[in-house]
Design a protein around this motif. Structure first.
Motif, PDB file in Angstrom:
ATOM      1  N   GLN A 146     -15.742 -12.371  50.738  1.00 53.52           N
ATOM      2  CA  GLN A 146     -16.922 -13.233  50.616  1.00 53.52           C
ATOM      3  C   GLN A 146     -16.716 -14.576  51.288  1.00 53.52           C
ATOM      4  O   GLN A 146     -17.651 -15.161  51.831  1.00 53.52           O
ATOM      5  N   SER A 147     -15.486 -15.088  51.268  1.00 52.90           N
ATOM      6  CA  SER A 147     -15.220 -16.401  51.857  1.00 52.90           C
ATOM      7  C   SER A 147     -15.443 -16.399  53.362  1.00 52.90           C
ATOM      8  O   SER A 147     -15.722 -17.444  53.955  1.00 52.90           O
ATOM      9  N   LEU A 148     -15.332 -15.236  54.000  1.00 52.89           N
ATOM     10  CA  LEU A 148     -15.547 -15.150  55.442  1.00 52.89           C
ATOM     11  C   LEU A 148     -17.020 -15.205  55.804  1.00 52.89           C
ATOM     12  O   LEU A 148     -17.364 -15.304  56.983  1.00 52.89           O
ATOM     13  N   LEU A 149     -17.881 -15.149  54.786  1.00 52.45           N
ATOM     14  CA  LEU A 149     -19.322 -15.225  55.025  1.00 52.45           C
ATOM     15  C   LEU A 149     -19.868 -16.606  54.692  1.00 52.45           C
ATOM     16  O   LEU A 149     -21.070 -16.819  54.790  1.00 52.45           O
ATOM     17  N   THR A 150     -18.982 -17.528  54.310  1.00 51.84           N
ATOM     18  CA  THR A 150     -19.404 -18.871  53.925  1.00 51.84           C
ATOM     19  C   THR A 150     -18.766 -19.898  54.852  1.00 51.84           C
ATOM     20  O   THR A 150     -18.086 -19.568  55.818  1.00 51.84           O
ATOM     21  N   ALA A 151     -18.983 -21.168  54.492  1.00 49.64           N
ATOM     22  CA  ALA A 151     -18.419 -22.255  55.306  1.00 49.64           C
ATOM     23  C   ALA A 151     -16.898 -22.275  55.271  1.00 49.64           C
ATOM     24  O   ALA A 151     -16.262 -22.896  56.129  1.00 49.64           O
ATOM     25  N   GLU A 152     -16.299 -21.589  54.295  1.00 47.73           N
ATOM     26  CA  GLU A 152     -14.838 -21.533  54.208  1.00 47.73           C
ATOM     27  C   GLU A 152     -14.230 -20.829  55.413  1.00 47.73           C
ATOM     28  O   GLU A 152     -13.055 -21.004  55.722  1.00 47.73           O
ATOM     29  N   ARG A 153     -15.048 -20.053  56.104  1.00 46.71           N
ATOM     30  CA  ARG A 153     -14.559 -19.361  57.305  1.00 46.71           C
ATOM     31  C   ARG A 153     -14.103 -20.354  58.365  1.00 46.71           C
ATOM     32  O   ARG A 153     -13.125 -20.116  59.069  1.00 46.71           O
ATOM     33  N   GLY A 154     -14.794 -21.494  58.479  1.00 42.54           N
ATOM     34  CA  GLY A 154     -14.402 -22.515  59.450  1.00 42.54           C
ATOM     35  C   GLY A 154     -13.023 -23.069  59.168  1.00 42.54           C
ATOM     36  O   GLY A 154     -12.228 -23.316  60.089  1.00 42.54           O
ATOM     37  N   ALA A 155     -12.700 -23.260  57.877  1.00 38.84           N
ATOM     38  CA  ALA A 155     -11.375 -23.757  57.513  1.00 38.84           C
ATOM     39  C   ALA A 155     -10.303 -22.733  57.871  1.00 38.84           C
ATOM     40  O   ALA A 155      -9.207 -23.101  58.332  1.00 38.84           O
ATOM     41  N   ALA A 156     -10.602 -21.453  57.690  1.00 41.70           N
ATOM     42  CA  ALA A 156      -9.642 -20.405  58.049  1.00 41.70           C
ATOM     43  C   ALA A 156      -9.378 -20.404  59.548  1.00 41.70           C
ATOM     44  O   ALA A 156      -8.230 -20.274  59.996  1.00 41.70           O
ATOM     45  N   MET A 157     -10.443 -20.568  60.337  1.00 43.34           N
ATOM     46  CA  MET A 157     -10.281 -20.593  61.789  1.00 43.34           C
ATOM     47  C   MET A 157      -9.442 -21.788  62.243  1.00 43.34           C
ATOM     48  O   MET A 157      -8.625 -21.686  63.159  1.00 43.34           O
ATOM     49  N   GLU A 158      -9.622 -22.922  61.591  1.00 42.75           N
ATOM     50  CA  GLU A 158      -8.848 -24.113  61.950  1.00 42.75           C
ATOM     51  C   GLU A 158      -7.377 -23.917  61.607  1.00 42.75           C
ATOM     52  O   GLU A 158      -6.493 -24.331  62.382  1.00 42.75           O
ATOM     53  N   ASN A 159      -7.092 -23.284  60.485  1.00 44.50           N
ATOM     54  CA  ASN A 159      -5.706 -23.003  60.131  1.00 44.50           C
ATOM     55  C   ASN A 159      -5.064 -22.048  61.136  1.00 44.50           C
ATOM     56  O   ASN A 159      -3.903 -22.226  61.531  1.00 44.50           O
ATOM     57  N   ILE A 160      -5.824 -21.045  61.547  1.00 46.84           N
ATOM     58  CA  ILE A 160      -5.309 -20.100  62.551  1.00 46.84           C
ATOM     59  C   ILE A 160      -5.043 -20.825  63.862  1.00 46.84           C
ATOM     60  O   ILE A 160      -4.017 -20.592  64.520  1.00 46.84           O
ATOM     61  N   ARG A 161      -5.942 -21.705  64.252  1.00 48.68           N
ATOM     62  CA  ARG A 161      -5.755 -22.447  65.509  1.00 48.68           C
ATOM     63  C   ARG A 161      -4.480 -23.289  65.469  1.00 48.68           C
ATOM     64  O   ARG A 161      -3.704 -23.332  66.434  1.00 48.68           O
ATOM     65  N   LYS A 162      -4.245 -23.971  64.340  1.00 45.68           N
ATOM     66  CA  LYS A 162      -3.057 -24.816  64.230  1.00 45.68           C
ATOM     67  C   LYS A 162      -1.780 -23.993  64.291  1.00 45.68           C
ATOM     68  O   LYS A 162      -0.807 -24.381  64.962  1.00 45.68           O
ATOM     69  N   LEU A 163      -1.772 -22.864  63.583  1.00 48.96           N
ATOM     70  CA  LEU A 163      -0.577 -22.009  63.594  1.00 48.96           C
ATOM     71  C   LEU A 163      -0.318 -21.450  64.991  1.00 48.96           C
ATOM     72  O   LEU A 163       0.831 -21.419  65.457  1.00 48.96           O
ATOM     73  N   LEU A 164      -1.379 -21.004  65.663  1.00 56.86           N
ATOM     74  CA  LEU A 164      -1.221 -20.459  67.013  1.00 56.86           C
ATOM     75  C   LEU A 164      -0.836 -21.550  68.002  1.00 56.86           C
ATOM     76  O   LEU A 164      -0.024 -21.319  68.908  1.00 56.86           O
ATOM     77  N   ASP A 165      -1.395 -22.736  67.834  1.00 52.22           N
ATOM     78  CA  ASP A 165      -1.072 -23.850  68.733  1.00 52.22           C
ATOM     79  C   ASP A 165       0.408 -24.224  68.627  1.00 52.22           C
ATOM     80  O   ASP A 165       1.043 -24.591  69.624  1.00 52.22           O
ATOM     81  N   ARG A 166       0.959 -24.126  67.425  1.00 46.02           N
ATOM     82  CA  ARG A 166       2.378 -24.438  67.229  1.00 46.02           C
ATOM     83  C   ARG A 166       3.249 -23.474  68.036  1.00 46.02           C
ATOM     84  O   ARG A 166       4.255 -23.874  68.634  1.00 46.02           O
ATOM     85  N   GLU A 167       2.856 -22.205  68.079  1.00 42.92           N
ATOM     86  CA  GLU A 167       3.615 -21.223  68.856  1.00 42.92           C
ATOM     87  C   GLU A 167       3.340 -21.373  70.350  1.00 42.92           C
ATOM     88  O   GLU A 167       4.249 -21.216  71.169  1.00 42.92           O
ATOM     89  N   ALA A 168       2.081 -21.687  70.698  1.00 39.32           N
ATOM     90  CA  ALA A 168       1.724 -21.809  72.106  1.00 39.32           C
ATOM     91  C   ALA A 168       2.416 -22.996  72.772  1.00 39.32           C
ATOM     92  O   ALA A 168       2.650 -22.989  73.985  1.00 39.32           O
ATOM     93  N   ALA A 169       2.765 -24.023  71.993  1.00 43.91           N
ATOM     94  CA  ALA A 169       3.445 -25.197  72.562  1.00 43.91           C
ATOM     95  C   ALA A 169       4.778 -24.816  73.194  1.00 43.91           C
ATOM     96  O   ALA A 169       5.261 -25.496  74.112  1.00 43.91           O
TER      97      ALA A 169
END
Length: 284
Positions: A146-169
């Protein structure tokens, strides 16, 4: 013409060598590319590197030089690049299996580091793809469907971006954005999800109904208690009037045209003239 060639043969050859040398030495770097000069496998300098918020034409695009045959040029795109994740199945915290399809957008911000670690952008994309899949499973596995259908999805995407950015560096890259293209239930699971949701709503409706009935009973009991108190207070103030009032109410029901349940129904009452129930009719 032949005499000119024969007379200036050495000069013509020298001029040709110079022209070929200039053509081999000159490199044109457009605005949307970074050029890394590599000498014996080691990056030595960068032309037109990426600079955040730099004005157009201010980072070194144009004609540059290299040593022919000694220095090689690796061209790197300055524009946003994309890495697509193959569809993965993720298990959410509420035990829902989801088919997730996502992608990330990144750019090369440290071309020297990228050349040393990966060599080219194609290899960077290949390295980031399994990392993106792992990070998506890790982050979405902490959340409910259910959280993926709400505004909480944006927070999940930001967390994924930060984790991936750490590896991409580690590859000289910077992850700009991560997006989920689709997050679907597996085939056949959607109907089961609807059944569970419907059962949950029915259970919630039963709970609300039970609470309403409980509240109504409390209100009714409170009203009856207040009414009894009012009757008791009035009886204490004037017992004769209270007795008279209750008798009149009883007569209205007994000798009226009907009852609330049967307002038009006829009634027959047989009483002896000296019946105690008729005392109020005999009082002067």
């Amino acid at each position: 013409m032949m005499s000119l060639w024969q007379d200036y043969k050495a000069a013509w050859i020298a001029a040709g060598v110079v022209v070929v040398g200039v053509l081999m030495s000159a490199i044109v770097v457009p605005e949307d590319e970074q050029a890394v000069i590599v000498q014996t496998g080691r990056p030595v300098r960068v032309y037109n590197p990426y600079v955040a918020n730099a004005d157009y034409g201010q980072t070194g695009a144009g004609v540059h030089w290299r040593i022919p045959l000694v220095e090689q040029v690796i061209r790197i795109d300055k524009r946003l690049l994309s890495v697509d994740m193959q569809q993965q199945q993720v298990l959410s915290t509420d035990q829902q299996r989801l088919n997730v399809d996502a992608y990330a957008r990144y750019r090369i911000v440290n071309p020297v580091k990228m050349v040393r670690s990966a060599g080219n952008t194609e290899r960077v994309t290949q390295q980031l793809e399994p990392i993106l899949s792992s990070v998506v499973r890790q982050e979405l596995g902490k959340r409910t469907f259910q959280s993926l259908l709400t505004a909480e999805r944006g927070a999940a995407m930001e967390n994924i971006r930060k984790l991936l950015d750490r590896e991409a560096a580690e590859y000289g890259a910077q992850v700009v954005d991560v997006r989920i293209k689709r997050a679907d239930l597996p085939e056949g699971a959607l109907a089961a999800a609807f059944v569970r949701m419907e059962a949950g709503r029915q259970e919630e409706a039963k709970t609300i109904t039970a609470q309403g009935q409980r509240d109504a009973q409390i209100i009714r009991a409170d009203a009856d208690a207040r009414a009894a108190k009012i009757y008791a207070d009035s009886f204490g103030k004037d017992a004769q009037f209270y007795d008279f009032y209750r008798s009149m109410q009883s007569y209205a029901v007994a000798f009226g045209k009907g009852t609330p349940e049967n307002p038009n129904g006829a009634k027959t009452i047989l009483l002896s003239p000296d019946n105690a129930y008729l005392n109020r009719f005999r009082e002067p």
